[in-house]
Scaffold this motif. Structure first.
Motif, PDB file in Angstrom:
ATOM      1  N   GLU A 204       0.828  -1.207   0.000  1.00  0.00           N
ATOM      2  CA  GLU A 204       0.000   0.000   0.000  1.00  0.00           C
ATOM      3  C   GLU A 204       0.862   1.256   0.000  1.00  0.00           C
ATOM      4  O   GLU A 204       0.573   2.229  -0.707  1.00  0.00           O
ATOM      5  CB  GLU A 204      -0.924  -0.007   1.222  1.00  0.00           C
ATOM      6  CG  GLU A 204      -1.851   1.186   1.332  1.00  0.00           C
ATOM      7  CD  GLU A 204      -2.890   1.214   0.226  1.00  0.00           C
ATOM      8  OE1 GLU A 204      -3.415   2.317  -0.053  1.00  0.00           O
ATOM      9  OE2 GLU A 204      -3.171   0.147  -0.355  1.00  0.00           O
ATOM     10  N   SER A 205       1.943   1.233   0.774  1.00  0.00           N
ATOM     11  CA  SER A 205       2.841   2.391   0.820  1.00  0.00           C
ATOM     12  C   SER A 205       3.509   2.624  -0.531  1.00  0.00           C
ATOM     13  O   SER A 205       3.664   3.769  -0.969  1.00  0.00           O
ATOM     14  CB  SER A 205       3.909   2.184   1.898  1.00  0.00           C
ATOM     15  OG  SER A 205       3.332   2.076   3.172  1.00  0.00           O
ATOM     16  N   ILE A 208       1.129   4.374  -2.954  1.00  0.00           N
ATOM     17  CA  ILE A 208       1.006   5.810  -2.665  1.00  0.00           C
ATOM     18  C   ILE A 208       2.276   6.563  -3.053  1.00  0.00           C
ATOM     19  O   ILE A 208       2.224   7.627  -3.671  1.00  0.00           O
ATOM     20  CB  ILE A 208       0.666   6.023  -1.186  1.00  0.00           C
ATOM     21  CG1 ILE A 208      -0.735   5.477  -0.881  1.00  0.00           C
ATOM     22  CG2 ILE A 208       0.745   7.508  -0.813  1.00  0.00           C
ATOM     23  CD1 ILE A 208      -1.108   5.513   0.581  1.00  0.00           C
ATOM     24  N   ARG A 211       2.609   7.120  -6.709  1.00  0.00           N
ATOM     25  CA  ARG A 211       1.782   8.242  -7.156  1.00  0.00           C
ATOM     26  C   ARG A 211       2.402   9.580  -6.736  1.00  0.00           C
ATOM     27  O   ARG A 211       2.290  10.564  -7.477  1.00  0.00           O
ATOM     28  CB  ARG A 211       0.364   8.103  -6.608  1.00  0.00           C
ATOM     29  CG  ARG A 211      -0.618   9.151  -7.144  1.00  0.00           C
ATOM     30  CD  ARG A 211      -0.667   9.136  -8.667  1.00  0.00           C
ATOM     31  NE  ARG A 211      -1.184   7.888  -9.182  1.00  0.00           N
ATOM     32  CZ  ARG A 211      -2.466   7.670  -9.471  1.00  0.00           C
ATOM     33  NH1 ARG A 211      -3.355   8.633  -9.270  1.00  0.00           N
ATOM     34  NH2 ARG A 211      -2.830   6.515  -9.965  1.00  0.00           N
ATOM     35  N   ILE A 228       1.343  15.003  -1.776  1.00  0.00           N
ATOM     36  CA  ILE A 228       0.986  13.823  -0.976  1.00  0.00           C
ATOM     37  C   ILE A 228      -0.527  13.709  -0.833  1.00  0.00           C
ATOM     38  O   ILE A 228      -1.097  12.613  -0.965  1.00  0.00           O
ATOM     39  CB  ILE A 228       1.670  13.885   0.395  1.00  0.00           C
ATOM     40  CG1 ILE A 228       3.182  13.766   0.241  1.00  0.00           C
ATOM     41  CG2 ILE A 228       1.144  12.775   1.308  1.00  0.00           C
ATOM     42  CD1 ILE A 228       3.955  13.936   1.529  1.00  0.00           C
ATOM     43  N   ALA A 231      -1.883  12.399  -4.024  1.00  0.00           N
ATOM     44  CA  ALA A 231      -1.519  10.993  -4.227  1.00  0.00           C
ATOM     45  C   ALA A 231      -2.445  10.062  -3.447  1.00  0.00           C
ATOM     46  O   ALA A 231      -2.905   9.040  -3.960  1.00  0.00           O
ATOM     47  CB  ALA A 231      -0.064  10.770  -3.810  1.00  0.00           C
ATOM     48  N   ILE A 232      -2.728  10.420  -2.183  1.00  0.00           N
ATOM     49  CA  ILE A 232      -3.623   9.584  -1.372  1.00  0.00           C
ATOM     50  C   ILE A 232      -5.042   9.634  -1.919  1.00  0.00           C
ATOM     51  O   ILE A 232      -5.721   8.596  -2.030  1.00  0.00           O
ATOM     52  CB  ILE A 232      -3.592  10.045   0.096  1.00  0.00           C
ATOM     53  CG1 ILE A 232      -2.182   9.907   0.667  1.00  0.00           C
ATOM     54  CG2 ILE A 232      -4.585   9.232   0.929  1.00  0.00           C
ATOM     55  CD1 ILE A 232      -2.028  10.481   2.066  1.00  0.00           C
ATOM     56  N   THR A 235      -5.648   7.549  -5.114  1.00  0.00           N
ATOM     57  CA  THR A 235      -5.576   6.088  -4.983  1.00  0.00           C
ATOM     58  C   THR A 235      -6.653   5.523  -4.062  1.00  0.00           C
ATOM     59  O   THR A 235      -6.640   4.335  -3.768  1.00  0.00           O
ATOM     60  CB  THR A 235      -4.187   5.671  -4.445  1.00  0.00           C
ATOM     61  OG1 THR A 235      -3.927   6.352  -3.210  1.00  0.00           O
ATOM     62  CG2 THR A 235      -3.091   6.017  -5.441  1.00  0.00           C
ATOM     63  N   THR A 239      -7.681   1.635  -3.230  1.00  0.00           N
ATOM     64  CA  THR A 239      -7.544   1.169  -1.851  1.00  0.00           C
ATOM     65  C   THR A 239      -8.818   0.492  -1.363  1.00  0.00           C
ATOM     66  O   THR A 239      -8.784  -0.590  -0.766  1.00  0.00           O
ATOM     67  CB  THR A 239      -7.198   2.354  -0.925  1.00  0.00           C
ATOM     68  OG1 THR A 239      -5.954   2.914  -1.321  1.00  0.00           O
ATOM     69  CG2 THR A 239      -7.107   1.903   0.522  1.00  0.00           C
ATOM     70  N   SER A 279      -0.257   3.519   6.116  1.00  0.00           N
ATOM     71  CA  SER A 279       0.271   3.888   4.807  1.00  0.00           C
ATOM     72  C   SER A 279      -0.181   5.291   4.415  1.00  0.00           C
ATOM     73  O   SER A 279       0.595   6.074   3.856  1.00  0.00           O
ATOM     74  CB  SER A 279      -0.187   2.882   3.743  1.00  0.00           C
ATOM     75  OG  SER A 279       0.335   1.600   4.006  1.00  0.00           O
ATOM     76  N   CYS A 280      -1.443   5.606   4.700  1.00  0.00           N
ATOM     77  CA  CYS A 280      -1.993   6.909   4.304  1.00  0.00           C
ATOM     78  C   CYS A 280      -1.561   8.032   5.227  1.00  0.00           C
ATOM     79  O   CYS A 280      -1.311   9.154   4.769  1.00  0.00           O
ATOM     80  CB  CYS A 280      -3.522   6.837   4.268  1.00  0.00           C
ATOM     81  SG  CYS A 280      -4.194   5.744   3.002  1.00  0.00           S
ATOM     82  N   ALA A 284       3.164   8.458   5.052  1.00  0.00           N
ATOM     83  CA  ALA A 284       3.159   9.687   4.252  1.00  0.00           C
ATOM     84  C   ALA A 284       3.542  10.899   5.091  1.00  0.00           C
ATOM     85  O   ALA A 284       4.303  11.774   4.652  1.00  0.00           O
ATOM     86  CB  ALA A 284       1.782   9.884   3.622  1.00  0.00           C
TER      87      ALA A 284
END
Length: 320
Positions: A204-205, A208, A211, A228, A231-232, A235, A239, A279-280, A284
């Motif tokens: 998952e990381s 992200i 992206r 950032i 990017a989150i 996606t 997710t 991850s989010c 990040a």
């Protein structure tokens, strides 16, 4: 494949400090319970007796477990192996009772339920074997973490590698903290689930961070925080689809897999939920605080590509 699109970037990093304070508090509590209560280790780690019992007809695992529980083994492991007529039973060590006495007591209880029960074999797992498994388990976790860090350092750079490893350790410690707090049994199956969560979380990381790198190429005037956030946001659809479908499978194991898969599925469920979160927000945010910037990921001058507007508007020429 996308079920929906979000056209407006969500400012996730605006709340990064508060969310990471909550994460740190949860992490600290998990460490406290790990050191204060410790893990309730299974027979594989502590030593005990492993019995193999055969039946003439398909064994009723529920009745077998109930009969053994009445003897004073509240968390005994009972599962089929080979065929539905063969049952494997794992008994923890009891003070003042040898493995032969344990097996004789268990067989007496099983024969009272089904006279066709026959003992096929017995194996004693000594403390030395349990200590070796514990050591190997710790080594496996360490090797996975080191491998992930090396991979990310080559694929991205050290700031992303460090932030991802810290986020992954956050997930692992919290899973172990849950097992320590509730004193759920920690077995080899749970260890396998923890290792799976490590790989799942780093995937998952990587999605992200990939992206993020693309956004640095595409949007030349955006700040790191905006890159950032975009990017989150871009996606999120992936997710939800990926983790939602995975969680459905894990929940099916949790509800219908029986006691054998119960804690395995439980560890995966906790890991998937916290893996998305870390991850989010954790990975990040740490990368942002470490000062990641365009020059860390892209060498040379910016190159304008087809469909790249060159503006700082994430919705201009971007695929979300």
């Amino acid at each position: 494949m996308e079920f929906f699109r979000i056209h407006k970037t969500i400012p996730f990093m605006r709340h990064a400090l508060v969310l990471n304070i909550v994460s740190f508090a949860t992490f600290a509590l998990a460490l406290f319970f790990l050191f204060h209560r410790g893990l309730h280790l299974s027979v594989e780690f502590t030593g005990g007796t492993v019995m193999e019992v055969a039946y003439e007809q398909s064994a009723d695992i529920g009745k077998v477990r109930e009969a053994i529980t009445k003897l004073g083994y509240p968390e005994v492991q009972v599962q089929n192996y080979g065929t539905s007529r063969d049952v494997q039973i794992r008994l923890p060590t009891q003070k003042g009772m040898s493995s032969d006495q344990q097996s004789a007591q268990v067989m007496q209880a099983l024969k009272s339920v089904d006279p066709s029960a026959t003992q096929r074999g017995i194996e004693v797992v000594g403390p030395q074997v349990g200590e070796e498994l514990t050591t190997n388990g710790i080594k496996a976790l360490a090797m996975v973490v080191i491998g992930i860090m090396i991979y990310l350092a080559f694929r991205f750079e050290w700031k992303f590698a460090l932030s991802t490893v810290l986020a992954n350790l956050h997930d692992v410690v919290i899973i172990l903290g849950f097992f320590a707090f509730f004193q759920w049994e920690f077995s080899l199956a749970v260890l396998a689930a923890v290792l799976a969560v490590l790989g799942y979380s780093v995937n998952e990381s990587v999605v992200i961070f990939d992206r993020v790198r693309e956004n640095f190429r595409r949007y030349r005037k955006m700040t790191t925080t905006e890159v950032i956030d975009n990017a989150i946001t871009s996606t999120i659809s992936r997710t939800i689809i990926t983790h939602g479908s995975t969680q459905l499978v894990v929940l099916s194991m949790f509800f219908f897999g029986g006691p054998t898969l119960h804690y395995f599925a439980l560890a995966l469920t906790i890991g998937i939920c916290f893996g998305i979160y870390s991850s989010c927000f954790v990975a990040a945010a740490i990368a942002m605080w470490l000062g990641v910037k365009r020059e860390d990921l892209i060498k040379g001058p910016p190159v304008k590509r087809d469909g790249d507007s060159g503006s700082d508007d994430p919705n201009a020429g971007a695929v979300v």
